[in-house]
Design an enzyme around this catalytic site. Sequence first.
Site, PDB file in Angstrom:
ATOM      1  N   THR A  73       0.839  -1.198   0.000  1.00 53.42           N
ATOM      2  CA  THR A  73       0.000   0.000   0.000  1.00 53.42           C
ATOM      3  C   THR A  73       0.874   1.248   0.000  1.00 53.42           C
ATOM      4  O   THR A  73       0.649   2.178  -0.774  1.00 53.42           O
ATOM      5  CB  THR A  73      -0.914   0.001   1.253  1.00 53.42           C
ATOM      6  OG1 THR A  73      -1.749  -1.148   1.193  1.00 53.42           O
ATOM      7  CG2 THR A  73      -1.772   1.251   1.310  1.00 53.42           C
ATOM      8  N   HIS A 130      22.289  27.907  12.901  1.00 52.74           N
ATOM      9  CA  HIS A 130      21.421  29.076  12.693  1.00 52.74           C
ATOM     10  C   HIS A 130      21.660  29.618  11.290  1.00 52.74           C
ATOM     11  O   HIS A 130      22.797  29.698  10.864  1.00 52.74           O
ATOM     12  CB  HIS A 130      21.751  30.154  13.718  1.00 52.74           C
ATOM     13  CG  HIS A 130      20.956  31.425  13.522  1.00 52.74           C
ATOM     14  ND1 HIS A 130      19.624  31.518  13.855  1.00 52.74           N
ATOM     15  CD2 HIS A 130      21.313  32.628  12.991  1.00 52.74           C
ATOM     16  CE1 HIS A 130      19.192  32.735  13.560  1.00 52.74           C
ATOM     17  NE2 HIS A 130      20.196  33.428  13.024  1.00 52.74           N
TER      18      HIS A 130
END
Length: 476
Positions: free
Chosen positions: A40, A446
């Site tokens: 599936t 960052h």
Amino acid sequence: MDNFDVCIVGGGPAGYVSALKCAINGLSAAIIEKEKFGGTCLNRGCIPTKVIYSKAKYLSKLKNPEYGFSVDGFSVNYNDIIDYKEKVVSTLVGGVEKLLKARNVRVFNGTGKITGKNNDNSGFILTSTSEDGLKTEIYANNVIISTGSSPLMIPSFNIDHKNIMTSDEILKVREIPGSLIIIGAGVIGCEFANIFSEFGAGIKMIELLPSILSTEDKDISKFVQKNFKSRNIDIMTSVEVESIEPVEGNKGAAVYLKTGEKFTADKVLVSIGRKLNTDGLGLEELAVKMDKRGKIEVDSHNETAVKGIYACGDIINGPMLAHKASYDGIIAADNIAGIVKEKDYSVLPWSIYTNPPIGTVGLKEGDKGLEGLDYNVGRFSYAANGMALAMEESEGFLKVIVDKKSKRILGATGSGADIPELIAEITSYMHFGGTVFDIEATIHSHPTLSEIVPESALDSIGEAIHKVNPRTAKKN
Ligand code: NAI
């Protein structure tokens, strides 16, 4: 007769992964699959929906361009998108076939069944029956059953696979319906509502329970409901469907509610859960224990009540998730090879692909597992993250659940851009028993969305750096 250490029945994420892992562990393995490898997930679930989802996201940006852009006209060819989806699926299915070949796993194309035990009780006899009825007998010391699940059907819903469909057929549709009624606002219903509304279909969702995504955290359910409503997706909750009927002349379908109301649409998608594919496998005859729904009982090694027969994936306990199924397959393959492993679903992540997506791992508020535990919830918003603003993806939040005393992470959930990747990071901390302080001590690059992880975790003890109104919780 062919003779193997292990024969696997069903080639989805549980079956093909367990076959590969058996081979890696030095076992001779065979696998019986009646359709295409990947099950599936690869053929009718995770992967094809994600191809269309990704195009729907692109379309959303075209319709709502970012600052500095205007898009003066574009056209959508949904038929091409479906072609591309099929290309991706066939590439990945081909990839699985190559992997099985490379690991010398013997493939049988047919429907598998255990027909009995070997005379000396040393193993099992199986048959693989091909489409044209040809039977091949296979002998194996161990069997792994991984036959998965299929969409649940209710007779009064008259699923004709044309205008009243399950998720299997809606993925093959090559034209966006003008209107679509979705019965069941669970995971499948919400993923398709998101996709088809983006492509312009008028959507009505009809849900039996009082909220959509009722098994998710309440904040998530409300967040998605608000997002859907802002996109004119009509949601009816606490509503029971009496029946669904095709409209004569191939003119769509009509949904009749128990209240007497009637709604019509070009197409109806029925996504009310799944049934287990455990019939006709010869399991009852061998006294494999199953419940009324056909769910197979297994121990912590995924071994059934019959020694040497294992079961993995949707047909056993735990959520119906592809990665959980693969994990099950590895547990079975290792235990068969004598590498003793106990399964543990306590740190299990999952994602739901709405826009923005949803990600969760471990426990969430409202779960039984949190009852009696003293915990804090940290929360951080995407709107306070630099990268999210740069990406114009400021909608969303992450919640982290932290044990009050030990500061260990018990779970996390949220919705926002790329949140499944943030959840993957938290999953690692949880796997190693990590605390808020482990997250704080980890340097996050960052600017990245990943900075939302330490901020949410630290908010549970009132120490989020970039939060104007932090929680007041103290360290002890
Ligand atoms: P589900 O259990 O998630 O949702 C079914 C919904 O239908 C529930 O909200 C239920 O209350 C409702 N319902 C049941 N009977 C109804 C009725 N007669 N009328 C109206 N509403 C009714 O099942 P779903 O969405 O079919 O998904 C099946 C499984 O597939 C899920 O358990 C999920 O784990 C898995 N899946 C996972 C995905 C992911 O991880 N991203 C994506 C898609 C499916």
